[in-house]
Each structure stands twice: as C-alpha cells, then as structure tokens.
Design a protein around this motif. Structure first.
Motif, PDB file in Angstrom:
ATOM      1  N   ILE A   1      13.788  17.831  44.778  1.00 47.13           N
ATOM      2  CA  ILE A   1      13.818  18.471  43.462  1.00 47.13           C
ATOM      3  C   ILE A   1      12.638  17.939  42.673  1.00 47.13           C
ATOM      4  N   GLN A   2      11.835  18.846  42.131  1.00 45.93           N
ATOM      5  CA  GLN A   2      10.751  18.388  41.277  1.00 45.93           C
ATOM      6  C   GLN A   2      10.605  19.299  40.067  1.00 45.93           C
ATOM      7  N   LEU A   3      10.046  18.738  39.010  1.00 43.69           N
ATOM      8  CA  LEU A   3       9.809  19.493  37.792  1.00 43.69           C
ATOM      9  C   LEU A   3       8.429  19.165  37.264  1.00 43.69           C
ATOM     10  N   THR A   4       7.722  20.198  36.842  1.00 44.02           N
ATOM     11  CA  THR A   4       6.414  20.022  36.225  1.00 44.02           C
ATOM     12  C   THR A   4       6.415  20.633  34.833  1.00 44.02           C
ATOM     13  N   VAL A   5       5.596  20.064  33.968  1.00 43.97           N
ATOM     14  CA  VAL A   5       5.339  20.633  32.645  1.00 43.97           C
ATOM     15  C   VAL A   5       3.838  20.837  32.532  1.00 43.97           C
ATOM     16  N   ASN A   6       3.442  22.095  32.356  1.00 46.36           N
ATOM     17  CA  ASN A   6       2.024  22.460  32.299  1.00 46.36           C
ATOM     18  C   ASN A   6       1.269  21.959  33.529  1.00 46.36           C
ATOM     19  N   GLY A   7       1.943  21.978  34.672  1.00 43.44           N
ATOM     20  CA  GLY A   7       1.334  21.591  35.935  1.00 43.44           C
ATOM     21  C   GLY A   7       1.421  20.123  36.271  1.00 43.44           C
ATOM     22  N   GLY A   8       1.823  19.301  35.327  1.00 44.61           N
ATOM     23  CA  GLY A   8       1.928  17.864  35.577  1.00 44.61           C
ATOM     24  C   GLY A   8       3.338  17.467  35.961  1.00 44.61           C
ATOM     25  N   GLN A   9       3.465  16.673  37.013  1.00 49.62           N
ATOM     26  CA  GLN A   9       4.790  16.324  37.517  1.00 49.62           C
ATOM     27  C   GLN A   9       5.507  15.364  36.577  1.00 49.62           C
ATOM     28  N   ARG A  10       6.757  15.685  36.297  1.00 51.81           N
ATOM     29  CA  ARG A  10       7.614  14.838  35.461  1.00 51.81           C
ATOM     30  C   ARG A  10       8.782  14.253  36.254  1.00 51.81           C
ATOM     31  N   GLN A  11       9.420  15.088  37.074  1.00 51.51           N
ATOM     32  CA  GLN A  11      10.588  14.643  37.823  1.00 51.51           C
ATOM     33  C   GLN A  11      10.364  14.865  39.309  1.00 51.51           C
ATOM     34  N   LEU A  12      10.866  13.935  40.109  1.00 50.26           N
ATOM     35  CA  LEU A  12      10.809  14.056  41.560  1.00 50.26           C
ATOM     36  C   LEU A  12      11.971  13.257  42.137  1.00 50.26           C
ATOM     37  N   GLY A  13      12.841  13.934  42.860  1.00 49.26           N
ATOM     38  CA  GLY A  13      13.983  13.261  43.463  1.00 49.26           C
ATOM     39  C   GLY A  13      14.504  14.048  44.639  1.00 49.26           C
ATOM     40  N   ARG A  14      15.602  13.582  45.205  1.00 51.09           N
ATOM     41  CA  ARG A  14      16.226  14.263  46.330  1.00 51.09           C
ATOM     42  C   ARG A  14      17.721  14.381  46.077  1.00 51.09           C
ATOM     43  N   THR A  15      18.298  15.464  46.550  1.00 50.63           N
ATOM     44  CA  THR A  15      19.734  15.671  46.342  1.00 50.63           C
ATOM     45  C   THR A  15      20.567  14.617  47.053  1.00 50.63           C
ATOM     46  N   SER A  16      20.007  13.964  48.047  1.00 46.04           N
ATOM     47  CA  SER A  16      20.728  12.892  48.740  1.00 46.04           C
ATOM     48  C   SER A  16      20.970  11.690  47.833  1.00 46.04           C
ATOM     49  N   GLU A  17      20.313  11.655  46.673  1.00 45.09           N
ATOM     50  CA  GLU A  17      20.485  10.557  45.721  1.00 45.09           C
ATOM     51  C   GLU A  17      21.673  10.765  44.788  1.00 45.09           C
ATOM     52  N   MET A  18      22.361  11.909  44.909  1.00 48.83           N
ATOM     53  CA  MET A  18      23.523  12.143  44.053  1.00 48.83           C
ATOM     54  C   MET A  18      24.565  11.043  44.270  1.00 48.83           C
ATOM     55  N   ILE A  19      25.183  10.614  43.183  1.00 53.90           N
ATOM     56  CA  ILE A  19      26.267   9.637  43.272  1.00 53.90           C
ATOM     57  C   ILE A  19      27.523  10.302  43.823  1.00 53.90           C
ATOM     58  N   HIS A  20      27.871  11.436  43.242  1.00 54.06           N
ATOM     59  CA  HIS A  20      29.019  12.216  43.682  1.00 54.06           C
ATOM     60  C   HIS A  20      28.496  13.486  44.354  1.00 54.06           C
ATOM     61  N   SER A  21      28.942  13.749  45.552  1.00 51.93           N
ATOM     62  CA  SER A  21      28.436  14.869  46.341  1.00 51.93           C
ATOM     63  C   SER A  21      28.898  16.200  45.779  1.00 51.93           C
ATOM     64  N   ILE A  22      28.310  17.262  46.286  1.00 51.18           N
ATOM     65  CA  ILE A  22      28.737  18.606  45.897  1.00 51.18           C
ATOM     66  C   ILE A  22      30.222  18.793  46.196  1.00 51.18           C
ATOM     67  N   GLU A  23      30.658  18.277  47.327  1.00 52.65           N
ATOM     68  CA  GLU A  23      32.084  18.368  47.659  1.00 52.65           C
ATOM     69  C   GLU A  23      32.931  17.651  46.615  1.00 52.65           C
ATOM     70  N   ASP A  24      32.488  16.455  46.211  1.00 53.95           N
ATOM     71  CA  ASP A  24      33.209  15.709  45.173  1.00 53.95           C
ATOM     72  C   ASP A  24      33.336  16.533  43.896  1.00 53.95           C
ATOM     73  N   LEU A  25      32.241  17.163  43.493  1.00 54.97           N
ATOM     74  CA  LEU A  25      32.200  17.884  42.216  1.00 54.97           C
ATOM     75  C   LEU A  25      33.128  19.087  42.226  1.00 54.97           C
ATOM     76  N   ILE A  26      33.094  19.847  43.304  1.00 56.36           N
ATOM     77  CA  ILE A  26      33.920  21.055  43.353  1.00 56.36           C
ATOM     78  C   ILE A  26      35.393  20.704  43.501  1.00 56.36           C
ATOM     79  N   VAL A  27      35.704  19.705  44.289  1.00 61.48           N
ATOM     80  CA  VAL A  27      37.101  19.251  44.362  1.00 61.48           C
ATOM     81  C   VAL A  27      37.569  18.807  42.978  1.00 61.48           C
ATOM     82  N   ASN A  28      36.743  18.049  42.277  1.00 60.84           N
ATOM     83  CA  ASN A  28      37.094  17.509  40.972  1.00 60.84           C
ATOM     84  C   ASN A  28      37.378  18.610  39.956  1.00 60.84           C
ATOM     85  N   ILE A  29      36.479  19.558  39.807  1.00 58.23           N
ATOM     86  CA  ILE A  29      36.641  20.550  38.739  1.00 58.23           C
ATOM     87  C   ILE A  29      37.679  21.599  39.108  1.00 58.23           C
ATOM     88  N   SER A  30      37.812  21.919  40.399  1.00 59.34           N
ATOM     89  CA  SER A  30      38.790  22.945  40.783  1.00 59.34           C
ATOM     90  C   SER A  30      40.220  22.420  40.723  1.00 59.34           C
TER      91      SER A  30
END
Length: 258
Positions: A183-212
């Motif tokens: 995952i990355q984000l740029t503002v006016n072409g300059g990089q601001r954010q750079l990460g990976r979804t593997s760095e999530m504390i709670h997984s997608i499975e955790d989130l959907i189980v939790n809210i549902s």
C-alpha cells in the motif's frame, strides 16, 4: 476480475475492466448487477470514454482504526487489544477523479491510505472459515480525516464522516489474495505512505468476524482495514493517489469547499 461502476450518456452500469495499459483499458458491460450471477454483454466501451464512479454505493462503511502498529505509534496511541471500529456515512463516498472538498470547520485534514474490503452477500455472525465466502472483492480507499476535529471533539463522526471524506476506487478486484500487498500513497507525486497489508494487527478475518457479530452486512458494504504509518496533511490544490498492489491507483484532488 476487475469490476468498475461507471456512467456514460447519462446511464450508469457495471463493467468488467479488460487490458493492462491505462490508455487501452476497455469495459465489457455487465448484464445486471455483479452481486448475483451475471453475464458479460460483449458490448465494450473504452474507459477513456466513461466517467468512473465509486465502484459500489455502500449502505455503510465500517472502518477500523489503529490496525497498524507504526501508525498507532506515530499518533501516540496504544495498540488496541481488539478491533476498534467506527463509521463513515454513505454520503462521504466519492469515486476516482472526484474532488475531496476541504471542510470549512477544519484546518488540518490528513490522508490515510487503506485497503477496502467489499462485501458481496447479506451476512451476519460470519464464522472465520466462511469469511472468504462473503467477500466480493477489494478496492483502494482514502480515509480522509479532519485531524484537529478528531482530537478536539474526542469522537470521530464529523472528523471522519464529512462529505467527500471516503474516496473509493478505481474498481473492485475480485480475484486477489489480500494478505501481503503493498500500500502506498503519494501527494503531488511525492511518497508519503508505504506499507504492507501483512502488517495489520487484526486480519481481515478478524475484522469481519468482529463487526458481523454486531450487525448485518449487506452487499456493497465496505470495510476499511486501517492505514500504515506516514499519514499527513493535505492542502487545497494537492493531488493524492492511493496505489495498492494488484488493484490499481485511486487519485483525487483536494479543493476548497464551495
């Protein structure tokens, strides 16, 4: 499959995105809606000839905060033991190329690049082993936040729910392993954010189980999964772009609220 929602000649439709080079992309128009069995019509139109819309119109956007440790640290927040949810209203959603309107009640608006999960079927109390069955696909999101308002008001309804604060797009990718994407984000072409979804504390499975456990999710509802470190201010005139590996790039410009 990449599925986009678009308008052309006053009509709104869904289409399957075909091609790789941006200037050669075409849409094969879908018969019906993509949340049920559908067929491709074979009628194709260049993406350059249409206006891409938000890929879905969610009944609700459920967002999870502080789901990346480095982001929690940069905001001087503790990492939550359990998923920490809040809402963004449907009126906050805009699509690729739409304008983020800088709210008149804030002086410090921030970007937050996020992987968004799109729900594909009505569901409640989803067991972990069935989470994949209720997911339609994935798209890019920007959880735009009035940071000063968030800090001042101690709750997030206005800070994260104002009009145009939830860009989504450019389309939904239905065939994707979301667990280790850049995952990355740029503002006016300059990089601001750079990460990976593997760095999530709670997984997608955790989130959907939790809210549902608490509420019914509907087809088209969106789950925002948190943002990596590097959030920062946006100003009028900025162009902000969220790029997620395997999906594409969501670009929006910041304008003064009229």
């Amino acid at each position: 499959m990449r599925i986009a929602r678009f308008s052309i000649d006053g009509n709104v439709a869904f289409g399957a995105v075909e091609g790789e080079k941006q200037d050669e992309l075409v849409l094969d128009i879908i018969k019906g809606i993509p949340f049920a069995d559908f067929e491709l019509s074979g009628t194709k139109v260049p993406v350059s000839k249409v206006r891409l819309l938000p890929p879905v119109l969610p009944n609700k956007v459920v967002a999870f905060g502080r789901n990346y440790a480095d982001h929690a640290k940069e905001m001087d927040n503790e990492v939550p033991d359990a998923p920490f949810a809040f809402f963004k209203p449907a009126t906050s959603v805009i699509g690729p190329g739409d304008e983020i309107q800088y709210p008149s009640f804030s002086q410090d608006v921030h970007h937050e690049a996020e992987l968004a999960v799109v729900i594909g079927r009505l569901c409640r109390e989803v067991p972990r082993e069935r989470v994949k069955d209720v997911i339609f696909g994935y798209t890019c999101a920007n959880d735009v936040t009035a940071r000063d308002v968030q800090k001042r008001e101690k709750q997030w309804a206005r800070a994260k729910g104002f009009d145009t604060s939830c860009p989504l797009g450019p389309w939904v990718e239905t065939d994707l392993d979301p667990h280790d994407l850049t995952i990355q984000l740029t503002v006016n072409g300059g990089q601001r954010q750079l990460g990976r979804t593997s760095e999530m504390i709670h997984s997608i499975e955790d989130l959907i189980v939790n809210i549902s456990e608490a509420m019914t999710l509907l087809p088209g509802d969106v789950i925002l999964t948190g943002t990596p470190a590097g959030v920062g201010p946006l100003h009028v005139g900025d162009e902000v772009a969220v790029t997620i590996e395997g999906i594409g790039t969501l670009t929006n410009k910041v304008v003064k609220r009229g």
